[in-house]
Design a protein around this motif. Sequence first.
Motif, PDB file in Angstrom:
ATOM      1  N   ALA A 154      -5.571   1.621   3.490  1.00  0.00           N
ATOM      2  CA  ALA A 154      -4.664   1.035   2.488  1.00  0.00           C
ATOM      3  C   ALA A 154      -4.785   1.746   1.148  1.00  0.00           C
ATOM      4  O   ALA A 154      -3.827   1.816   0.381  1.00  0.00           O
ATOM      5  CB  ALA A 154      -4.962  -0.458   2.326  1.00  0.00           C
ATOM      6  N   GLY A 212      -5.388   4.898   0.882  1.00  0.00           N
ATOM      7  CA  GLY A 212      -4.992   6.296   1.052  1.00  0.00           C
ATOM      8  C   GLY A 212      -6.161   7.227   1.320  1.00  0.00           C
ATOM      9  O   GLY A 212      -6.089   8.425   1.004  1.00  0.00           O
ATOM     10  N   ARG A 228      -1.637   5.114   3.929  1.00  0.00           N
ATOM     11  CA  ARG A 228      -1.143   3.926   3.221  1.00  0.00           C
ATOM     12  C   ARG A 228       0.012   3.285   3.973  1.00  0.00           C
ATOM     13  O   ARG A 228       0.119   2.062   4.050  1.00  0.00           O
ATOM     14  CB  ARG A 228      -0.722   4.300   1.797  1.00  0.00           C
ATOM     15  N   ALA A 258       0.834  -1.214   0.000  1.00  0.00           N
ATOM     16  CA  ALA A 258       0.000   0.000   0.000  1.00  0.00           C
ATOM     17  C   ALA A 258       0.863   1.256   0.000  1.00  0.00           C
ATOM     18  O   ALA A 258       0.505   2.261  -0.618  1.00  0.00           O
ATOM     19  CB  ALA A 258      -0.927  -0.002   1.213  1.00  0.00           C
ATOM     20  N   ASP A 259       2.025   1.192   0.678  1.00  0.00           N
ATOM     21  CA  ASP A 259       2.881   2.383   0.764  1.00  0.00           C
ATOM     22  C   ASP A 259       3.581   2.690  -0.560  1.00  0.00           C
ATOM     23  O   ASP A 259       4.154   3.755  -0.727  1.00  0.00           O
ATOM     24  CB  ASP A 259       3.908   2.222   1.901  1.00  0.00           C
ATOM     25  N   ARG A 304       1.827   2.373  -3.441  1.00  0.00           N
ATOM     26  CA  ARG A 304       0.765   2.665  -4.411  1.00  0.00           C
ATOM     27  C   ARG A 304       0.803   4.166  -4.749  1.00  0.00           C
ATOM     28  O   ARG A 304       0.905   4.985  -3.842  1.00  0.00           O
ATOM     29  CB  ARG A 304      -0.578   2.302  -3.758  1.00  0.00           C
TER      30      ARG A 304
END
Length: 400
Positions: free
Chosen positions: A304, A306, A352, A182-183, A185
């Motif tokens: 996740a 954002g 995220r 997720a970080d 994305r």
Amino acid sequence: MTRTVLVNAGPWLPVPPDGYGGIENVVAALVPELRRRGIRVLLATVGRSTLPADEHLTCFPGGQFEVLQRPYNQVSGVAHAHLHAVVRALRDRHDIDLVHDHVEVVGLAVLAAAALAPGAPPVLHTLHWDLRKHADFYSGLDAGPRVRVNGVSASQLDRAPEALRRHSVGYVHLATPLAIGADRRPPAEKAGHAVVVGRITAGKGQHLAARLAHEGGFDLVLAGPVGPYRQPADLTEAGAAAAANPDVRYWQDEVRPLVDGIRVRWIGTVAGQERNALVASARVALFPLQWEEPGGTAVVEALALGTPAVGLSRGCLPELVEHGRTGWLATSLDDLAALIPAAGQIDPRECREQAARRFTPAVMAARYADLYEQLISGFAPRAAVPADRAASIRAVGPAG
Ligand code: UDP
């Protein structure tokens, strides 16, 4: 040593679900990670499940979610038929080290009985719901030494009757496949709308979200089924008979009058990329909770993707949302209304990053793998299985 775990996802919906499906989304996140850790998984589910597992055990060809919303005396055989198939597998196989069960009440009751058999594997039962529900069962629970339960948040377990708490090994926060990477994305372009994703039901407070949208002058999208009806057309087609369902009555009486199709829209159940895009592009995900939300999959999914979570500070929300960093928590509806415009102050990257750190399938699976080992090693070794039982394994366990 390779462990084999029977994960019982229940008869409601396929795994992964096509849109709505809380437990099924969690199982879809858990099973691949367990297998990555070298655990063999026998997945008890319905026939339309596509999640890879080492083996599948199925009793019904498709999800029974709609059927299970009919009156209890018409459908009580459904969950029991599913559990019966699970118990037969336990009786006839000799290779299951532990059962990880997700079927509310009937799973715990039936598997606690099955665990009394000599050589039966231990059972870990995950509690997914508000534990004030079914107090007559939980408050008298005496499941024996081979059965343990876990919650999905600390606040959920705080509400457990004492007898249930005595069986508890603590809580494991839920995770979703969306938290993986997720970080990394890229940030989604934010549109102006707010979302509520989840079953349309009084506890989720969709009527309050709609009221806030009209009063605050922002657009709101409601996604999710109303009772067994996935889409607006399904509900229209069902006609007056649909009102037998309490969630349909909630929709008709409290929500629908506020759904004008412009400021507030209900789009039915959304799935996959459509759901992700809807949530990722939202300015805010709203949680005006009217119950003690036990696990909050939609909360961790919003983070996740954002999208800040803004809601009433109840249930698991304070454990999942960091006030001022990943969302806003309010203690009254007026305060909540005042905080919605401040959603822009929350950095989507922080949302995220926290999801990628705290709510990943890997983190969740590591906790469960530990619990499995504790339970397996805490019990006497299973008795050898007679050869005639081993022979019937092939008849019961459908191939994966
Ligand atoms: N969900 C979905 N599409 C919808 C509504 C819900 O994919 O239209 C998913 C949602 O993202 C979450 C899960 O269904 O992962 C559970 O939703 P909810 O919070 O309503 O679950 P429950 O309270 O029933 O566990």
